[in-house]
Design an enzyme around this catalytic site. Structure first.
Site, mmCIF file in Angstrom:
data_model
loop_
_atom_site.group_PDB
_atom_site.id
_atom_site.type_symbol
_atom_site.label_atom_id
_atom_site.label_comp_id
_atom_site.label_asym_id
_atom_site.label_seq_id
_atom_site.Cartn_x
_atom_site.Cartn_y
_atom_site.Cartn_z
ATOM 1 N N TYR A 49 52.830 89.442 47.374
ATOM 2 C CA TYR A 49 52.185 88.189 47.864
ATOM 3 C C TYR A 49 50.577 87.880 47.155
ATOM 4 C CZ TYR A 49 55.893 87.988 51.366
ATOM 5 O OH TYR A 49 57.236 87.748 51.936
ATOM 6 N N GLU A 50 50.499 86.516 47.188
ATOM 7 C CA GLU A 50 48.932 86.217 46.506
ATOM 8 C C GLU A 50 47.890 86.564 47.139
ATOM 9 O OE1 GLU A 50 47.049 81.970 45.146
ATOM 10 O OE2 GLU A 50 49.329 82.110 45.748
ATOM 11 N N SER A 51 48.050 86.852 48.546
ATOM 12 C CA SER A 51 46.893 87.415 49.533
ATOM 13 C C SER A 51 46.546 88.929 48.959
ATOM 14 C CB SER A 51 47.110 87.331 50.692
ATOM 15 O OG SER A 51 48.385 88.061 50.921
ATOM 16 N N GLY A 52 47.397 89.648 48.038
ATOM 17 C CA GLY A 52 46.739 90.788 47.971
ATOM 18 C C GLY A 52 47.862 91.961 48.451
ATOM 19 N N VAL A 80 42.452 89.466 45.921
ATOM 20 C CA VAL A 80 43.045 88.299 45.083
ATOM 21 C C VAL A 80 42.928 88.192 43.721
ATOM 22 C CG1 VAL A 80 43.523 85.922 44.989
ATOM 23 C CG2 VAL A 80 43.249 86.640 47.251
#
Length: 248
Positions: A49-52, A80
């Site tokens: 996921y883009e949040s890390g 990120v």
């Protein structure tokens, strides 16, 4: 079991994911599809996921990329910038999911404006990480509802590169990824022609006719020589998907 067109679209997207691959996931139907795949035929699918969060294994659908359940169940949590600089941009992600307000016959996606850029009719949320996903993932799956406003001959603005305005620009720019390899909708599946890169109807959802897809497409839709009909969702797929949603 009866099912909705959105459920069929989500199941089709889930089936396209391969076990053991790394998938860059967005919230909404991409997240539902990826988590469904991990709970059915692809238990070793790695959700990024883009949040890390790397290797997240949520037991319900996350409400956003910042939902704490992603970090709680992840193999690792990184920044990120590291997600983009180390994992995405060097081509370490197998599949990225995208959607948008518009997609055109060469797979270009618009999430920026409807109308002219200087004086748009509608200003959309914008790019986010989508341009990097479109160019750096080894392949891109697009999930969108199929209607003439969304499937247009030419997008008003190219936010995320498909194959370019003429279908040849991607080859000239030579980004890492192959680009959109499959577009899954509530009516069927479109795939780029290997020579022209124009999106071509290759599969129908159960109960859908070719003319329905043509009527929902803003260009003269090309048809594959052999158009298949996808299997309807199984009871296991539907019950698993609904359980994920009910738990959210």
């Amino acid at each position: 079991m009866s099912y909705t067109t959105d459920e069929m679209m989500t199941v089709a997207a889930a089936r396209a994911l391969r076990d053991g691959s790394a998938c860059f996931v967005g919230i909404g139907q991409p997240s539902a599809a990826a988590n469904l795949a991990r709970r059915t035929h692809a238990p070793d699918l790695v959700l990024v996921y883009e949040s890390g969060t790397l290797g997240a294994k949520p037991d319900r659908l996350p409400l956003s990329i910042g939902d704490g359940i992603l970090a709680e169940t992840a193999d690792a949590v990184v920044s990120v910038p590291e997600i983009f600089n180390y994992w995405l941009q060097p081509g370490r992600i197998d599949v990225g999911f995208l959607g948008g307000a518009q997609i055109d016959r060469f797979g270009n996606i618009n999430t920026t404006v409807i109308g002219g850029y200087a004086e748009p009719k509608v200003r959309l949320p914008g790019a986010g990480g989508a341009p990097e996903i479109a160019t750096s993932c080894r392949e891109v799956f697009v999930v969108m509802r199929h209607n003439p406003r969304a499937f247009v001959a030419a997008v008003d603005f190219v936010t995320s590169l498909g194959y370019g305005r003429d279908g040849e620009q991607r080859d000239a720019l030579r980004p890492l990824g192959k680009g959109p390899t499959r577009v899954m909708t509530d009516l069927g599946v479109l795939e780029p022609d290997p020579d022209t890169h124009e999106l071509t109807l290759t599969a129908l959802n159960p109960g859908v006719e070719v003319e329905q897809v043509r009527a929902a497409t803003g260009w003269e839709l090309r048809l594959a020589e052999e158009i298949t009909v996808q299997d309807p969702p199984t009871e296991t797929e539907l019950s698993t998907l609904r359980a994920l949603k009910e738990a959210s």
